[in-house]
Enzyme design. Sequence first.
Site, mmCIF file in Angstrom:
data_model
loop_
_atom_site.group_PDB
_atom_site.id
_atom_site.type_symbol
_atom_site.label_atom_id
_atom_site.label_comp_id
_atom_site.label_asym_id
_atom_site.label_seq_id
_atom_site.Cartn_x
_atom_site.Cartn_y
_atom_site.Cartn_z
ATOM 1 N N TYR A 144 0.859 -1.183 0.000
ATOM 2 C CA TYR A 144 0.000 0.000 0.000
ATOM 3 C C TYR A 144 0.892 1.228 0.000
ATOM 4 O O TYR A 144 1.813 1.329 0.814
ATOM 5 C CB TYR A 144 -0.900 -0.014 1.242
ATOM 6 C CG TYR A 144 -1.834 1.167 1.339
ATOM 7 C CD1 TYR A 144 -2.948 1.271 0.509
ATOM 8 C CD2 TYR A 144 -1.607 2.176 2.271
ATOM 9 C CE1 TYR A 144 -3.814 2.356 0.602
ATOM 10 C CE2 TYR A 144 -2.470 3.263 2.379
ATOM 11 C CZ TYR A 144 -3.572 3.348 1.542
ATOM 12 O OH TYR A 144 -4.421 4.417 1.644
ATOM 13 N N ASP A 239 9.224 2.642 -0.421
ATOM 14 C CA ASP A 239 8.228 3.321 0.392
ATOM 15 C C ASP A 239 8.517 2.944 1.842
ATOM 16 O O ASP A 239 8.144 1.863 2.305
ATOM 17 C CB ASP A 239 6.825 2.864 -0.032
ATOM 18 C CG ASP A 239 5.733 3.478 0.832
ATOM 19 O OD1 ASP A 239 6.059 4.033 1.907
ATOM 20 O OD2 ASP A 239 4.558 3.385 0.450
ATOM 21 N N LYS A 267 4.931 9.331 8.714
ATOM 22 C CA LYS A 267 4.701 8.799 10.059
ATOM 23 C C LYS A 267 5.733 9.281 11.090
ATOM 24 O O LYS A 267 5.587 10.366 11.631
ATOM 25 C CB LYS A 267 4.617 7.277 10.010
ATOM 26 C CG LYS A 267 3.451 6.818 9.085
ATOM 27 C CD LYS A 267 3.038 5.400 9.308
ATOM 28 C CE LYS A 267 2.085 4.865 8.271
ATOM 29 N NZ LYS A 267 0.687 5.056 8.529
HETATM 30 N N1 HOZ Z 1 -3.671 3.196 5.887
HETATM 31 C C1 HOZ Z 1 -3.434 3.168 7.296
HETATM 32 C C2 HOZ Z 1 -2.943 1.837 7.728
HETATM 33 N N2 HOZ Z 1 -1.913 1.265 6.998
HETATM 34 C C3 HOZ Z 1 -4.665 3.512 8.066
HETATM 35 C C4 HOZ Z 1 -4.692 4.932 8.359
HETATM 36 C C5 HOZ Z 1 -5.776 5.324 9.354
HETATM 37 O O1 HOZ Z 1 -6.875 4.811 9.304
HETATM 38 O O2 HOZ Z 1 -5.506 6.179 10.180
#
Ligand code: HOZ
Length: 431
Positions: A144, A239, A267
Amino acid sequence: MDVSLSQAFFKRAQEIIPGGVNSPVRACKSVGCDPLFVERGNGPYVTDVDGNVFIDYVCSWGPMILGHDHPHVRAAVSEALEGGTSFGAPTWREVALAAKIVEYVPSIEKVRLVNSGTEATMSAIRLARGVTGRKKILKFDGCYHGHADSFLVKAGSGVATLGIPGSPGVPEEIVANTISIPFNDQGLLEKTIKENRDDLAAVIMEPVPANMGVVPPKTGFLELAREITSHYGIILIFDEVITGFRLALGGAQEYFGILPDLTCLGKIIGGGLPVGAYGGKKEIMEQIAPEGPVYQAGTLSGNPLATAAGLATIEILSRPGTYDILGSRAEILAEGLMQLITDNGIQARLQGVGSMMTCFFGQDGSVENFQQASASDTESYGAFFREMINQGVWLAPSQFEAAFVSLAHDDYVINDTLMAAESAFNFIASS
Ligand code: HOZ
């Protein structure tokens, strides 16, 4: 457990926010419950609006590597706040954060700060396309890279959790320029790159995928990706939005000793505030406006509060021994969980790298790609999730995500977690 206030907020939220949440996985659909609304976080704990306290392994999906409300981060953000929150003009903290990133991330010589991981990855592929003059990108099933159009083909995280094959709204032409293949398949990687060598601008990967659950790269896979992309002049993008400053100060590239051409971060470098970054070799990064022709911009990029939080977080992480402590705590947790899995006769595979891990239910052997991860027993994960919540432990509300250990998860907290897990595994074994 009283969750009446969370329920009331969720009811109201659903009337005015799609699905009642601002990011799909949070809706907790795949684990069969409604979301709890968080009031505050402190160290390894979060407290919901009804006053229930949980040990938190979501850690805001990775950023909170020091735990919540760390005094050093709070002080840095408060100091920045005193001076104003946004100027749309350069500030010294941007330079300081960029300097730390360049110092610690081995392949980054120049870096551009943005506001999220999604911005970082979409800017990185634009840059790769601009530099190479080619259109296609190669990604891996279950990885992702945020929600930009090019990446929503066979994607992980919420896309995998909700079982969405792609997304309406993504034009076919864009999908046609995205190739997605299974992770960890060296033969297919080589074949696909060879077949598309004249069209591929970039290969983008999470060096340790953590959005289909945590899937370590098999020995030789990252090496091959590096070797073959160099050979054909294709830009290799790591990534490291999750792995950056988590597996080591220099991320997965330091951990595995493989250097990409471009790296995406997010992050942890924002210490819990919205931030992202992409960086790499000077000659590539110099193609970005205003130095070069590839355009990318942002009103809030390099925001004073986010850079203050990131700098304070990195300062703590750079103290000697930090990653050893983090690693050993994660190891104690992982070993304890594996023991409980065995003792209770649960069919599950616990795997991870450094301070991130996933317990794949219904698996006998190692999970090496998205196809295998997808075969996990999500019903059992949901039951485990719900029972852990009852026991006061907050896990990711999806089988296809990671559990993150922070520096605030000390031995006492890990022990409490294992006691909770013992009850939860017991419950699953007996139901
Ligand atoms: N895409 C995020 C986890 N890999 C989730 C982000 C969220 O819901 O804060």
